[in-house]
Design a protein around this motif. Structure first.
Motif, PDB file in Angstrom:
ATOM      1  N   LEU A 190       1.105   4.227  -3.120  1.00  0.00           N
ATOM      2  CA  LEU A 190       0.922   5.725  -2.729  1.00  0.00           C
ATOM      3  C   LEU A 190       1.861   6.709  -3.489  1.00  0.00           C
ATOM      4  O   LEU A 190       1.612   7.534  -4.254  1.00  0.00           O
ATOM      5  CB  LEU A 190       0.362   5.811  -1.159  1.00  0.00           C
ATOM      6  N   ALA A 195       0.850  -0.905   0.050  1.00  0.00           N
ATOM      7  CA  ALA A 195       0.085  -0.235  -0.422  1.00  0.00           C
ATOM      8  C   ALA A 195       1.013   0.918   0.115  1.00  0.00           C
ATOM      9  O   ALA A 195       1.061   2.035  -0.579  1.00  0.00           O
ATOM     10  CB  ALA A 195      -1.067   0.240   1.188  1.00  0.00           C
ATOM     11  N   ALA A 196       2.285   1.255   0.979  1.00  0.00           N
ATOM     12  CA  ALA A 196       2.863   2.675   0.586  1.00  0.00           C
ATOM     13  C   ALA A 196       3.352   2.493  -0.631  1.00  0.00           C
ATOM     14  O   ALA A 196       3.043   3.880  -1.199  1.00  0.00           O
ATOM     15  CB  ALA A 196       3.646   1.920   2.046  1.00  0.00           C
ATOM     16  N   SER A 234       2.084   7.135  -7.005  1.00  0.00           N
ATOM     17  CA  SER A 234       0.514   7.567  -7.838  1.00  0.00           C
ATOM     18  C   SER A 234       0.959   9.225  -6.844  1.00  0.00           C
ATOM     19  O   SER A 234       0.660   9.411  -8.019  1.00  0.00           O
ATOM     20  CB  SER A 234      -0.796   7.024  -7.258  1.00  0.00           C
ATOM     21  N   VAL A 235       1.512   9.454  -6.244  1.00  0.00           N
ATOM     22  CA  VAL A 235       2.242  10.246  -5.396  1.00  0.00           C
ATOM     23  C   VAL A 235       2.955  10.688  -6.776  1.00  0.00           C
ATOM     24  O   VAL A 235       3.192  12.227  -7.012  1.00  0.00           O
ATOM     25  CB  VAL A 235       2.303  11.012  -4.561  1.00  0.00           C
TER      26      VAL A 235
END
Length: 44
Positions: A11, A7-8, A14-15
């Protein structure tokens, strides 16, 4: 643990994708050594 790591990473990816255009807005890179001196170089 693996789900949290995944998940990290998702994220962070995507950033980075959203701000990819802004990443090339700087025409230089600055490196700083452990003693505090800085050296800037042009980036293309």
């Amino acid at each position: 643990m693996n789900k949290l790591l995944f998940a990290a990473l998702m994220l962070a990816g995507s950033v980075q994708g959203v701000h990819a255009e802004e990443a090339f807005a700087y025409p230089y890179l600055t490196f700083q050594t452990t003693d505090g001196t800085q050296q800037s170089v042009a980036a293309e």
